[in-house]
Design a protein around this motif. Structure first.
Motif, short mmCIF file in Angstrom:
data_model
loop_
_atom_site.label_atom_id
_atom_site.label_comp_id
_atom_site.label_asym_id
_atom_site.label_seq_id
_atom_site.Cartn_x
_atom_site.Cartn_y
_atom_site.Cartn_z
N THR A 6 0.84 -1.19 0.00
CA THR A 6 0.00 0.00 0.00
C THR A 6 0.87 1.24 0.00
O THR A 6 1.84 1.32 0.76
CB THR A 6 -0.92 0.01 1.24
OG1 THR A 6 -1.75 -1.14 1.19
CG2 THR A 6 -1.79 1.24 1.25
N GLN A 7 0.53 2.16 -0.87
CA GLN A 7 1.21 3.44 -0.92
C GLN A 7 0.18 4.55 -0.93
O GLN A 7 -0.98 4.33 -1.28
CB GLN A 7 2.08 3.55 -2.19
CG GLN A 7 3.26 2.59 -2.23
CD GLN A 7 4.37 2.97 -1.27
OE1 GLN A 7 4.36 4.07 -0.72
NE2 GLN A 7 5.31 2.07 -1.06
N TYR A 8 0.60 5.73 -0.51
CA TYR A 8 -0.27 6.90 -0.49
C TYR A 8 0.25 7.91 -1.52
O TYR A 8 1.43 8.27 -1.49
CB TYR A 8 -0.31 7.53 0.91
CG TYR A 8 -0.97 6.64 1.93
CD1 TYR A 8 -2.33 6.76 2.22
CD2 TYR A 8 -0.24 5.68 2.62
CE1 TYR A 8 -2.94 5.94 3.16
CE2 TYR A 8 -0.83 4.85 3.57
CZ TYR A 8 -2.19 4.98 3.82
OH TYR A 8 -2.79 4.17 4.74
N TYR A 9 -0.65 8.33 -2.42
CA TYR A 9 -0.28 9.24 -3.48
C TYR A 9 -1.17 10.48 -3.43
O TYR A 9 -2.36 10.38 -3.14
CB TYR A 9 -0.42 8.59 -4.86
CG TYR A 9 0.54 7.46 -5.10
CD1 TYR A 9 1.83 7.70 -5.56
CD2 TYR A 9 0.16 6.14 -4.89
CE1 TYR A 9 2.72 6.66 -5.79
CE2 TYR A 9 1.03 5.09 -5.12
CZ TYR A 9 2.31 5.35 -5.56
OH TYR A 9 3.19 4.32 -5.79
N GLN A 16 4.49 10.75 -3.50
CA GLN A 16 4.28 9.51 -2.77
C GLN A 16 4.63 9.70 -1.30
O GLN A 16 5.62 10.35 -0.96
CB GLN A 16 5.14 8.41 -3.39
CG GLN A 16 5.03 7.07 -2.71
CD GLN A 16 5.89 6.01 -3.38
OE1 GLN A 16 6.26 6.15 -4.54
NE2 GLN A 16 6.22 4.97 -2.65
N LYS A 19 2.54 7.28 4.62
CA LYS A 19 1.31 7.24 5.40
C LYS A 19 0.41 8.39 4.99
O LYS A 19 0.84 9.31 4.28
CB LYS A 19 1.62 7.32 6.91
CG LYS A 19 2.30 8.62 7.33
CD LYS A 19 2.56 8.62 8.82
CE LYS A 19 3.23 9.94 9.25
NZ LYS A 19 3.47 9.98 10.71
N TRP A 20 -0.83 8.31 5.47
CA TRP A 20 -1.79 9.34 5.09
C TRP A 20 -1.48 10.66 5.79
O TRP A 20 -1.07 10.70 6.95
CB TRP A 20 -3.21 8.90 5.43
CG TRP A 20 -4.26 9.88 4.97
CD1 TRP A 20 -4.86 9.92 3.75
CD2 TRP A 20 -4.81 10.97 5.73
NE1 TRP A 20 -5.74 10.96 3.67
CE2 TRP A 20 -5.75 11.62 4.88
CE3 TRP A 20 -4.61 11.45 7.00
CZ2 TRP A 20 -6.47 12.71 5.29
CZ3 TRP A 20 -5.33 12.55 7.42
CH2 TRP A 20 -6.25 13.18 6.56
N ALA A 34 -4.50 9.87 -1.22
CA ALA A 34 -5.36 8.69 -1.19
C ALA A 34 -4.50 7.43 -1.16
O ALA A 34 -3.37 7.41 -1.68
CB ALA A 34 -6.29 8.67 -2.39
N GLU A 35 -5.05 6.38 -0.57
CA GLU A 35 -4.36 5.10 -0.48
C GLU A 35 -4.58 4.30 -1.75
O GLU A 35 -5.71 4.19 -2.25
CB GLU A 35 -4.87 4.32 0.73
CG GLU A 35 -4.20 2.97 0.92
CD GLU A 35 -4.77 2.20 2.10
OE1 GLU A 35 -4.17 1.19 2.48
OE2 GLU A 35 -5.82 2.62 2.62
N GLU A 36 -3.50 3.71 -2.28
CA GLU A 36 -3.58 2.88 -3.46
C GLU A 36 -2.76 1.62 -3.25
O GLU A 36 -1.70 1.65 -2.64
CB GLU A 36 -3.07 3.64 -4.69
CG GLU A 36 -3.91 4.85 -5.03
CD GLU A 36 -3.39 5.59 -6.24
OE1 GLU A 36 -2.40 5.12 -6.83
OE2 GLU A 36 -3.98 6.63 -6.60
N VAL A 37 -3.28 0.52 -3.77
CA VAL A 37 -2.62 -0.78 -3.65
C VAL A 37 -1.78 -1.00 -4.89
O VAL A 37 -2.28 -0.94 -6.02
CB VAL A 37 -3.64 -1.91 -3.47
CG1 VAL A 37 -2.94 -3.25 -3.38
CG2 VAL A 37 -4.49 -1.65 -2.23
N SER A 182 -5.53 -0.12 -8.28
CA SER A 182 -6.43 1.01 -8.10
C SER A 182 -7.28 1.20 -9.36
O SER A 182 -7.07 0.56 -10.39
CB SER A 182 -5.63 2.28 -7.80
OG SER A 182 -4.71 2.53 -8.84
#
Length: 451
Positions: A6-9, A16, A19-20, A34-37, A182
């Motif tokens: 999981t990454q936050y973009y 990138q 964390k949120w 937003a969180e993206e897999v 995503s």
């Protein structure tokens, strides 16, 4: 089962984060992260051979110099903006407002190839919709193939089957890669899908054209890194209420970014405008005050444009300054020069300036025409319709020279003008031209000569 992480973009700039966060530290926008897999496994690329070649190391002195191989399209305006045609293995991003004519332009280019195969991939329209547009364009060919698909691995599979010479993707925001879980249109999907297309283009030597949506601010939607990844970024612009469309290059690794392509939207597609003056100079039955003709340059193309100015007494306390197609700060500077150096009381006047044809010009050589249009409206006296102007105006009121003045003079001569006003500091011999060349030194010289 594929491993994933999981990454936050940031959905605005593509930055990138581990964390949120509420605010993006890169672009400063709130609530855009937003969180993206992201999947770690990489599927096989259909266009690659089973035995991948090892990378080759070159010494820069041993690399042979040569011109890039290009595919010359039937659209001369597009060739001009691209720098001569489509470079093999290049990736081109075309952006523009919805309904401006991006799909029409690319389908028209695809249908005009008779000896080269083109794969037109659409993720937004059905095959029947594309067929209707092709019938409206009235171009028949059997070398254009249409695929309605959004999955990148399926697109590459079909591309391997037909071996196209050109791949068109409409649009990049609809693509979906297996590497990212995503939804289409997200930052990670756009970045990963574009990366796969770039690898495809470089390894197969097939040029790829991507259509990109734009935001309400006018920039291409998606992460800013998208524009850095591709080789060429084109902007298709124009007013919906006008028939004319302008094609500009914001980035071009294979040519100049100063070129301009002009098209006219018609019922059977886009018509190339080879003579821009027919668009930018309006036909008038009688002369009116406030109109002046400027000789400008767009890249290596000289053309004449019409400047319209309106000067009126300010009804309210603060005078208005409004421009269309011209820098408002430069207009204020020119008004200050007229008031300080030439003695015109314009501080209590409303000034409106317009460049006809919906074009925006940043060439300082139109300064003299802008001042002439303002003075013409101020004095309510029309300028002669057989004269044009090409010079920059400095802060001290001097008329400064501009580059490529010979090409500007020749363009005015070709279009039938009798006199052109330029700076006396331009190193030019007026006797070399059939048109009369007037040399000016200051704004005061101009006023005494014209009014």
């Amino acid at each position: 089962m594929a491993k994933s992480k999981t990454q936050y973009y940031c959905q605005n700039c593509g930055a990138q984060f581990p964390k949120w966060m509420g605010k993006c530290s890169n672009c400063g926008e709130w609530n855009t992260i937003a969180e993206e897999v992201v999947s770690k496994n990489e599927p096989d690329k259909p266009w690659r051979s089973q035995n991948d070649k090892n990378p080759v190391l070159f010494n820069i002195q041993d690399i042979p110099a040569g011109q890039e191989t290009r595919i010359i399209t039937q659209n001369q305006e597009l060739n001009r903006v691209l720098g001569g045609g489509l470079v093999l293995g290049s990736v081109i991003l075309l952006g523009g407002e919805p309904g401006i004519g991006k799909s029409t332009l690319l389908l028209q280019v695809a249908l005009q190839f008779n000896d080269l195969k083109v794969l037109y991939v659409s993720g937004e329209e059905s095959a029947s919709q594309i067929k209707l547009r092709a019938e409206r364009l009235g171009i028949e060919t059997d070398s254009c193939f249409v695929l309605t698909e959004t999955q990148t691995h399926k697109i590459f599979k079909k591309a391997k089957e037909i071996q196209p010479h050109l791949l068109i993707i409409d649009s990049v925001q609809t693509l979906q890669s297996q590497l990212v879980e995503s939804s289409p249109g997200s930052v990670s999907q756009i970045r990963e899908s574009t990366s796969e297309l770039i690898h495809f283009a470089k390894e197969t030597n097939v040029p790829v054209v991507l259509v990109g949506h734009i935001t309400k601010e006018g920039s291409i939607a998606g992460p800013k890194v998208l524009e850095h990844m591709v080789d060429v970024v084109l902007q298709f612009e124009g007013e919906r209420n006008h028939l004319y469309r302008l094609l500009r290059a914001q980035k071009n690794r294979f040519g100049s970014t100063a070129e301009l392509g002009i098209f006219e939207m018609q019922g059977n597609g886009l018509r190339e405008v080879s003579n821009p003056s027919e668009v930018l100079i309006s036909a008038k039955d009688h002369t009116l005050s406030g109109n002046a003709i400027a000789a400008t340059m767009e890249g290596i193309r000289p053309m004449l444009i019409e400047i319209q100015a309106l000067v009126s007494t300010a009804v309210y306390g603060t005078p208005q300054r409004s421009t269309t197609g011209f820098d408002i700060k430069r207009l204020n500077m020119l008004l200050a020069v007229l008031e300080k150096r030439a003695g015109f009381q314009l501080g209590a006047k409303d000034v409106f300036l317009n460049i006809t044809g919906g074009i925006r010009v940043d060439d300082p050589a139109i300064d003299l025409a802008v001042i002439c249009a303002i003075l013409s409206s101020y004095e309510n006296q029309a300028l002669p319709d057989n004269c044009c102007f090409a010079a920059e105006v400095g802060l001290s009121g001097e008329i400064r020279p501009v580059n490529r003045v010979e090409q500007r003079v020749l363009e005015a001569e070709k279009l039938g003008y009798d006199v052109i006003f330029i700076s006396k500091y331009n190193k030019i011999n007026p006797g070399d031209f059939q048109i009369r060349v007037e040399l000016l030194g200051t704004v005061g010289d101009l006023y005494r000569l014209m009014f």
